[in-house]
Design a protein around this motif. Structure first.
Motif, PDB file in Angstrom:
ATOM      1  N   ALA A 187       0.811  -1.214   0.000  1.00  0.00           N
ATOM      2  CA  ALA A 187       0.000   0.000   0.000  1.00  0.00           C
ATOM      3  C   ALA A 187       0.844   1.262   0.000  1.00  0.00           C
ATOM      4  CB  ALA A 187      -0.926  -0.014   1.214  1.00  0.00           C
ATOM      5  N   ASP A 188       1.986   1.233   0.666  1.00  0.00           N
ATOM      6  CA  ASP A 188       2.798   2.445   0.805  1.00  0.00           C
ATOM      7  C   ASP A 188       3.805   2.636  -0.319  1.00  0.00           C
ATOM      8  OD1 ASP A 188       1.431   2.904   3.137  1.00  0.00           O
ATOM      9  OD2 ASP A 188       2.993   2.075   4.446  1.00  0.00           O
ATOM     10  N   ARG A 189       4.284   1.532  -0.931  1.00  0.00           N
ATOM     11  CA  ARG A 189       5.376   1.699  -1.889  1.00  0.00           C
ATOM     12  C   ARG A 189       5.122   1.010  -3.219  1.00  0.00           C
ATOM     13  NH1 ARG A 189       9.732  -1.073  -3.458  1.00  0.00           N
ATOM     14  NH2 ARG A 189       9.264  -2.768  -2.018  1.00  0.00           N
ATOM     15  N   ARG A 190       4.897  -0.317  -3.172  1.00  0.00           N
ATOM     16  CA  ARG A 190       4.886  -1.055  -4.438  1.00  0.00           C
ATOM     17  C   ARG A 190       3.744  -0.625  -5.360  1.00  0.00           C
ATOM     18  NH1 ARG A 190       5.884  -6.331  -1.489  1.00  0.00           N
ATOM     19  NH2 ARG A 190       3.665  -6.752  -1.901  1.00  0.00           N
ATOM     20  N   LEU A 191       2.533  -0.612  -4.836  1.00  0.00           N
ATOM     21  CA  LEU A 191       1.389  -0.292  -5.698  1.00  0.00           C
ATOM     22  C   LEU A 191       1.393   1.168  -6.157  1.00  0.00           C
ATOM     23  CD1 LEU A 191      -1.102  -1.445  -7.027  1.00  0.00           C
ATOM     24  CD2 LEU A 191      -2.408  -0.923  -4.954  1.00  0.00           C
ATOM     25  N   PRO A 192       1.666   2.165  -5.287  1.00  0.00           N
ATOM     26  CA  PRO A 192       1.734   3.552  -5.791  1.00  0.00           C
ATOM     27  C   PRO A 192       2.819   3.752  -6.842  1.00  0.00           C
ATOM     28  CG  PRO A 192       1.480   3.549  -3.413  1.00  0.00           C
ATOM     29  CD  PRO A 192       1.742   2.146  -3.813  1.00  0.00           C
TER      30      PRO A 192
ATOM     31  N   VAL B 211       4.862  -6.275 -10.569  1.00  0.00           N
ATOM     32  CA  VAL B 211       4.816  -5.915  -9.146  1.00  0.00           C
ATOM     33  C   VAL B 211       4.920  -7.203  -8.319  1.00  0.00           C
ATOM     34  CG1 VAL B 211       3.487  -4.807  -7.317  1.00  0.00           C
ATOM     35  CG2 VAL B 211       3.378  -3.934  -9.661  1.00  0.00           C
ATOM     36  N   GLU B 212       5.778  -7.178  -7.283  1.00  0.00           N
ATOM     37  CA  GLU B 212       5.962  -8.346  -6.410  1.00  0.00           C
ATOM     38  C   GLU B 212       4.653  -8.691  -5.712  1.00  0.00           C
ATOM     39  OE1 GLU B 212       8.712  -9.767  -2.593  1.00  0.00           O
ATOM     40  OE2 GLU B 212       9.010  -7.796  -3.543  1.00  0.00           O
ATOM     41  N   ARG B 213       4.302  -9.954  -5.790  1.00  0.00           N
ATOM     42  CA  ARG B 213       3.051 -10.397  -5.191  1.00  0.00           C
ATOM     43  C   ARG B 213       3.238 -10.676  -3.691  1.00  0.00           C
ATOM     44  NH1 ARG B 213      -0.738 -11.862  -8.795  1.00  0.00           N
ATOM     45  NH2 ARG B 213      -1.730 -13.323  -7.332  1.00  0.00           N
ATOM     46  N   VAL B 214       2.146 -10.616  -2.962  1.00  0.00           N
ATOM     47  CA  VAL B 214       2.163 -10.940  -1.535  1.00  0.00           C
ATOM     48  C   VAL B 214       2.225 -12.461  -1.387  1.00  0.00           C
ATOM     49  CG1 VAL B 214       0.900 -10.785   0.641  1.00  0.00           C
ATOM     50  CG2 VAL B 214       0.829  -8.879  -1.005  1.00  0.00           C
ATOM     51  N   GLU B 215       3.208 -12.947  -0.639  1.00  0.00           N
ATOM     52  CA  GLU B 215       3.404 -14.384  -0.454  1.00  0.00           C
ATOM     53  C   GLU B 215       3.482 -14.698   1.041  1.00  0.00           C
ATOM     54  OE1 GLU B 215       3.355 -16.653  -2.686  1.00  0.00           O
ATOM     55  OE2 GLU B 215       3.395 -15.431  -4.516  1.00  0.00           O
ATOM     56  N   VAL B 216       2.678 -15.676   1.500  1.00  0.00           N
ATOM     57  CA  VAL B 216       2.698 -16.154   2.887  1.00  0.00           C
ATOM     58  C   VAL B 216       2.630 -17.676   2.864  1.00  0.00           C
ATOM     59  CG1 VAL B 216       1.519 -16.193   5.118  1.00  0.00           C
ATOM     60  CG2 VAL B 216       1.617 -14.078   3.800  1.00  0.00           C
ATOM     61  N   ALA B 217       3.553 -18.314   3.599  1.00  0.00           N
ATOM     62  CA  ALA B 217       3.623 -19.793   3.614  1.00  0.00           C
ATOM     63  C   ALA B 217       2.575 -20.354   4.575  1.00  0.00           C
ATOM     64  CB  ALA B 217       5.021 -20.252   4.015  1.00  0.00           C
ATOM     65  N   THR B 218       1.358 -20.409   4.145  1.00  0.00           N
ATOM     66  CA  THR B 218       0.277 -20.985   4.940  1.00  0.00           C
ATOM     67  C   THR B 218      -0.850 -21.416   4.015  1.00  0.00           C
ATOM     68  OG1 THR B 218      -1.272 -20.569   6.739  1.00  0.00           O
ATOM     69  CG2 THR B 218      -0.819 -18.738   5.276  1.00  0.00           C
ATOM     70  N   ARG B 219      -1.670 -22.341   4.515  1.00  0.00           N
ATOM     71  CA  ARG B 219      -2.778 -22.845   3.707  1.00  0.00           C
ATOM     72  C   ARG B 219      -4.130 -22.647   4.379  1.00  0.00           C
ATOM     73  NH1 ARG B 219      -0.510 -28.665   1.400  1.00  0.00           N
ATOM     74  NH2 ARG B 219       1.322 -27.827   0.315  1.00  0.00           N
TER      75      ARG B 219
ATOM     76  N   GLU C  28      -4.593 -14.041  -1.202  1.00  0.00           N
ATOM     77  CA  GLU C  28      -5.121 -14.099  -2.569  1.00  0.00           C
ATOM     78  C   GLU C  28      -6.001 -12.905  -2.864  1.00  0.00           C
ATOM     79  OE1 GLU C  28      -5.349 -15.562  -6.333  1.00  0.00           O
ATOM     80  OE2 GLU C  28      -4.126 -16.325  -4.665  1.00  0.00           O
ATOM     81  N   ALA C  29      -6.786 -12.523  -1.867  1.00  0.00           N
ATOM     82  CA  ALA C  29      -7.651 -11.352  -2.079  1.00  0.00           C
ATOM     83  C   ALA C  29      -6.818 -10.082  -2.256  1.00  0.00           C
ATOM     84  CB  ALA C  29      -8.603 -11.209  -0.890  1.00  0.00           C
ATOM     85  N   LEU C  30      -5.753  -9.927  -1.461  1.00  0.00           N
ATOM     86  CA  LEU C  30      -4.885  -8.755  -1.609  1.00  0.00           C
ATOM     87  C   LEU C  30      -4.204  -8.726  -2.973  1.00  0.00           C
ATOM     88  CD1 LEU C  30      -3.205  -8.447   1.904  1.00  0.00           C
ATOM     89  CD2 LEU C  30      -4.809  -6.859   0.847  1.00  0.00           C
ATOM     90  N   ASN C  31      -3.740  -9.894  -3.434  1.00  0.00           N
ATOM     91  CA  ASN C  31      -3.128  -9.945  -4.771  1.00  0.00           C
ATOM     92  C   ASN C  31      -4.139  -9.581  -5.849  1.00  0.00           C
ATOM     93  OD1 ASN C  31      -0.505 -10.657  -3.988  1.00  0.00           O
ATOM     94  ND2 ASN C  31      -1.083 -12.819  -3.803  1.00  0.00           N
TER      95      ASN C  31
END
Length: 450
Positions: free
Chosen positions: A357-362, A382-390, A398-401
């Protein structure tokens, strides 16, 4: 206003079962400790029960030594003690230890053994009575004079045996109780044998032709023999498991088998073989065979069993405490891991969402919007949001991406729209320019015609 962290919420949710687990563990540990304490008390009772029986044994030895001393038969009877002095020294040592033991434990034991300990204060009077025969002839004919001394010791022994019976009955562990009961029975048996020997000797001295010639004598001998045989049967019945070999060895001794036969023969024939009765009552070596050796072996085995019981109880408590500690530690570890598995992905998601929100998307939107009008609009990587969880956190990722992709698509659409609008203005300008040129040409033509 800062909200309560999820970690604290998780700890609060898991704290209730953890506290319940610790509480149950503590209650069960207390119960186990009480059981262990009760088992140790049983072992102590078993060991304490040896004290009176041992004291009875020393009383019996002193009584027998005093009796044979009064009738001058020290060389005939094979006793476990050398003489009166040796018997008294051993009894005094055992009595001092027993008094100290009872006083140390106090309570119920002091109440149970109190009458017997009071009766033991009368030992000095009995000893003075024995010493009063030092200057006499001391022959078998003096057996009537030995009777009060014999009965005095026997009365004290009866009180000790009665008190010890209460202690033995209070032992619930089968093995410990078996050993204590065998020790008590053997003490009672040797006392019964000594009483029967006294009765036979009295009958031999008082009767005609060294025999049983009165109904009261015959009845007393019969009762004494029945008591000896009853104790023998009880010893055989109680001596099970580890104690069975000890009982077998006891009953394999010649004098143990021979003494009841001599008493029965006296009843059947009326004749008493004094020498045979004396020899079979104690045996050639009382320290190595017979009831004295049997009691020593039973005492040793009982001590081993008491030690084993205490060791097993301590091991049980340690195993449970170790298991309880491992369980609580495992519960805490699982709680920490669960909390960490939830909070770490959320922390990572929060950090990446803020960075997006502060850097990548703007920055990406600015690149799209700042593209030159003549150039094609390129969608930046743009680098996607990645979290190692299921779990549900992955759905949020996924919603944020998706939101990021939609924002970029909107930026591209806006850039294309801006370019289209600019192109429209350019075309409109060109058309206006052509129209103005034609109008100027028409005006020039009109001026020329005019």
């Amino acid at each position: 206003m800062r909200r309560i962290p999820i970690r604290l919420k998780l700890v609060g949710a898991l704290l209730v079962p953890l506290v319940a687990l610790v509480t149950v563990t503590a209650v069960e540990a207390r119960s186990i400790s009480d059981d262990v304490r009760a088992i140790k008390d049983e072992a102590e009772l078993a060991e304490i029960s040896l004290g009176p029986s041992s004291l009875v044994t020393h009383l019996e030895h002193e009584r027998d030594a005093a009796g044979v001393y009064i009738i001058g038969q020290e060389d005939v009877f094979a006793l476990p003690v050398e003489d009166n002095a040796d018997a008294r020294r051993r009894l005094d040592g055992a009595l001092a230890d027993f008094r100290a033991d009872v006083e140390a434990r106090g309570g119920w034991l002091r109440e149970v053994y109190g009458p017997a300990l009071e009766a033991l204060d009368g030992l000095e009077e009995l000893r003075r009575e024995v010493d009063s025969h030092a200057d006499g002839p001391r022959t078998l004919d003096d057996i009537d004079e030995a009777r009060p001394v014999f009965d005095g010791y026997s009365d004290i022994m009866d009180l000790l045996l009665a008190a010890n019976r209460q202690v033995v009955d209070a032992i619930h562990d089968s093995d410990l109780r078996r050993g204590a009961e065998l020790y008590d029975l053997s003490a009672r048996q040797t006392d019964a044998v000594a009483r029967l020997v006294r009765t036979l000797l009295l009958s031999a001295v008082a009767g005609e032709a060294n025999g049983l010639d009165r109904p009261d004598e015959i009845g007393e001998v019969a009762r004494g023999l029945a008591e000896v045989e009853a104790y023998d049967r009880q010893i055989r019945l109680v001596a099970q498991d580890d104690y069975a070999p000890l009982a077998d060895e006891l009953h394999a001794a010649d004098h143990i088998v021979q003494f009841p036969r001599e008493a029965r023969r006296a009843l059947e024939t009326g004749e008493i073989d004094v020498a045979a009765v004396m020899a079979s009552s104690t045996g050639p070596d009382p320290e190595r065979e017979g009831y004295t050796a049997f009691r020593a072996a039973v005492s040793e085995l009982l001590q081993e069993q008491a030690d084993d019981v205490r060791s097993a109880a301590d091991a049980r408590r340690l195993r449970y405490l170790a298991l309880a500690l491992v369980t609580v530690a495992l519960a805490l570890l699982i709680t920490w891991l669960v909390s960490r598995s939830i909070t770490r992905p959320l922390q990572s998601l929060t950090r990446q969402a803020r960075e997006m929100a502060d850097r990548r998307l703007p920055t990406a939107v600015r690149e799209v919007l700042d593209a030159p009008l003549g150039d094609d609009v390129q969608i930046p990587q743009v680098e996607r949001v990645e979290v190692a969880t299921r779990d549900e956190v992955a759905d949020v990722v996924e919603a944020l991406n998706t939101v990021q992709d939609s924002a970029l698509d909107l930026a591209v659409e806006q850039a294309v729209l801006r370019r289209n609008i600019a192109d429209s203005f350019v075309n409109l300008g060109r058309r206006n320019q052509n129209l103005l040129g034609r109008q100027l040409d028409f005006i020039t033509e009109l001026e020329s015609n005019e």
